[in-house]
Design a protein around this motif. Structure first.
Motif, mmCIF file in Angstrom:
data_model
loop_
_atom_site.group_PDB
_atom_site.id
_atom_site.type_symbol
_atom_site.label_atom_id
_atom_site.label_comp_id
_atom_site.label_asym_id
_atom_site.label_seq_id
_atom_site.Cartn_x
_atom_site.Cartn_y
_atom_site.Cartn_z
ATOM 1 N N GLY A 158 0.785 -1.230 0.000
ATOM 2 C CA GLY A 158 0.000 0.000 0.000
ATOM 3 C C GLY A 158 0.812 1.273 0.000
ATOM 4 N N ALA A 159 2.109 1.184 -0.308
ATOM 5 C CA ALA A 159 2.977 2.360 -0.239
ATOM 6 C C ALA A 159 2.534 3.485 -1.169
ATOM 7 N N GLY A 160 1.847 3.136 -2.259
ATOM 8 C CA GLY A 160 1.365 4.162 -3.183
ATOM 9 C C GLY A 160 0.394 5.137 -2.546
ATOM 10 N N LEU A 161 -0.210 4.736 -1.432
ATOM 11 C CA LEU A 161 -1.165 5.622 -0.747
ATOM 12 C C LEU A 161 -0.480 6.824 -0.100
ATOM 13 N N GLU A 162 0.833 6.780 -0.007
ATOM 14 C CA GLU A 162 1.572 7.941 0.512
ATOM 15 C C GLU A 162 1.301 9.191 -0.330
ATOM 16 N N MET A 163 0.875 8.969 -1.592
ATOM 17 C CA MET A 163 0.616 10.082 -2.509
ATOM 18 C C MET A 163 -0.841 10.534 -2.489
ATOM 19 N N HIS A 164 -1.671 9.885 -1.664
ATOM 20 C CA HIS A 164 -3.098 10.224 -1.648
ATOM 21 C C HIS A 164 -3.336 11.629 -1.093
ATOM 22 N N THR A 165 -4.387 12.285 -1.575
ATOM 23 C CA THR A 165 -4.685 13.649 -1.120
ATOM 24 C C THR A 165 -5.201 13.697 0.308
ATOM 25 N N LYS A 166 -5.892 12.609 0.762
ATOM 26 C CA LYS A 166 -6.508 12.619 2.091
ATOM 27 C C LYS A 166 -5.556 12.041 3.133
ATOM 28 N N PRO A 167 -5.343 12.756 4.248
ATOM 29 C CA PRO A 167 -4.362 12.291 5.246
ATOM 30 C C PRO A 167 -4.729 10.964 5.889
ATOM 31 N N TRP A 168 -6.034 10.707 6.105
ATOM 32 C CA TRP A 168 -6.412 9.441 6.756
ATOM 33 C C TRP A 168 -6.179 8.239 5.833
ATOM 34 N N VAL A 169 -6.186 8.499 4.525
ATOM 35 C CA VAL A 169 -5.845 7.420 3.586
ATOM 36 C C VAL A 169 -4.325 7.243 3.537
ATOM 37 N N ARG A 170 -3.583 8.358 3.582
ATOM 38 C CA ARG A 170 -2.115 8.243 3.647
ATOM 39 C C ARG A 170 -1.685 7.441 4.878
ATOM 40 N N ALA A 171 -2.470 7.534 5.936
ATOM 41 C CA ALA A 171 -2.139 6.800 7.172
ATOM 42 C C ALA A 171 -2.256 5.287 6.993
#
Length: 394
Positions: free
Chosen positions: A322-335
């Motif tokens: 799930g490392a690609g989620l580091e680029m997500h706009t929403k912080p709770w998804v980046r978490a």
């Protein structure tokens, strides 16, 4: 020349199979549920070619010919009307598998499976003649190895291995059984011993049960083969559906089969666990069957990348755990960009009124029972009414 299947397995390599073509192409609109026959290889070659490519990109290095249920007796069963012959379908399937295999380092496996003729109690000679017709195409197209897969009865699986063995090509044999054994109660251990003695160099299970159940059945096979003083390689190509409530017959007994199975689909993270369990059990040919999509095979390839030494091409578009989620706009998804989050997630179904498990149908009929006698004619309304009435009373 690429190393063959036995050379790879003898060297300790992990071989990754592809996924479930019949179910995947049914969902895409190219296969009819019921007959489950593979005429799409001739009717819509672009669809079959694309699915092969997606599995290759996901990490599969075996392209199985899309020849499931392509024996003449199955193509003509119960009113199924086709404009292509079994030979035409099988030839087209071989050409498509080879075309895509040549785009990578993949091998082509020609597959045969159980026949309606066996269920209808036809003789060994008649069943073998049907399998031999498919085999002639595989020899003409020079597939790399052969798989006898999706057999519920070890007797018919042994017949298939005996036919395939005559070619001199490597033979794998895969039964659609769980830990309870075949439909006549023959244990996985005994099934494996009979298959190896018949000439199969690779044995295992496919379809009908979820990954961890299938791994357990293959473990039993391995124990049986070793106890008998024999040697073999092992394969597993399970469902991508959770089946904790299944009986001996597997998922076809579930009330949700085949059109309501989606809530049971394994996540990509479940596939990581499956791949590791299979590898730890000594299984080196690891793939998938019904329900497996390319992202499932990619998960298998990613889990086993440390053991294989490389990632599949499709990982270019997938961050590790799930490392690609580091680029997500929403912080709770980046978490959520971390392994422990996904490994420990308990996914909700979003269906508050649904049970977590079902009651399988368990009609208890198999080869030799009048209800399993097959016919060329379409199922009549009278025959259907009998089945509907029985279904209501069960």
């Amino acid at each position: 020349k690429l190393p063959g299947i036995l050379e790879r397995l003898n060297a300790g390599e992990v071989v990754i199979g592809d996924g479930g073509f019949v179910f995947a192409l049914e969902k895409r609109g190219y296969v009819k549920a019921g007959p489950w026959t593979p005429e799409a290889a001739s009717e819509h070659p672009e669809a079959v070619r694309q699915l092969h490519r997606e599995f290759l990109r996901a990490g599969a290095n075996v392209m199985q010919t899309f020849t499931f249920y392509a024996s003449d007796d199955k193509l003509e069963n119960r009113g199924n009307k086709l404009t292509f012959t079994g030979a035409q379908i099988n030839e087209a399937a071989c050409d498509l598998a080879r075309e895509v295999a040549n785009e990578g380092d993949a091998l082509v496996a020609g597959g045969v499976c159980q026949t309606p003729s066996y269920l209808s109690c036809k003789s060994e000679k008649e069943v073998k003649a049907i399998l031999k017709k498919q085999l002639d195409v595989f020899m003409k197209k020079n597939v790399d190895f052969l798989i006898a897969e999706y057999f519920e009865h070890v007797e018919e699986a042994v017949w298939a291995v005996e036919v395939l063995k005559e070619t001199g090509k490597p033979v794998a044999a895969s039964m659609c059984i769980g830990p309870e054994g075949d439909m006549h109660g023959v244990s996985p251990a005994e099934c494996a011993v009979r298959l190896v003695k018949a000439g199969a160099q690779i044995v295992g299970v496919n379809c009908h049960f979820d990954p961890l159940t299938c791994v357990q059945a293959v473990k039993m096979m391995k124990e049986g083969v070793e106890k008998a003083g024999l040697k073999a390689h092992y394969m597993v190509q399970p469902l991508a559906y959770h089946t904790p409530d299944c009986s001996c017959q597997g998922f076809i007994d579930l009330p949700e089969f085949p059109f309501g199975l989606e809530p049971r689909i394994l996540s990509r993270w479940d596939m990581h666990k499956y791949a590791r369990e299979a590898y730890n059990a000594g299984i080196r040919f690891i793939g998938g069957c019904c329900g497996f999509e390319p992202y499932h095979i990619r998960a298998v390839a990613e889990e086993l990348a440390p053991d294989r030494g490389f990632l599949p091409a499709a990982s270019e578009k997938h961050g590790n755990w799930g490392a690609g989620l580091e680029m997500h706009t929403k912080p709770w998804v980046r978490a959520r960009a971390r392994r422990d989050y996904w490994e420990n997630l308990k996914p909700a179904s979003g269906r508050p009124l649904c049970p977590s498990m079902s009651a399988p149908d368990s009609w208890g009929v198999t080869k030799g029972h009048k209800d399993l006698m097959q016919q060329k004619e379409a199922t009549s309304q009278g025959q259907l009414k009998t089945l509907f009435d029985r279904s209501k009373s069960n």
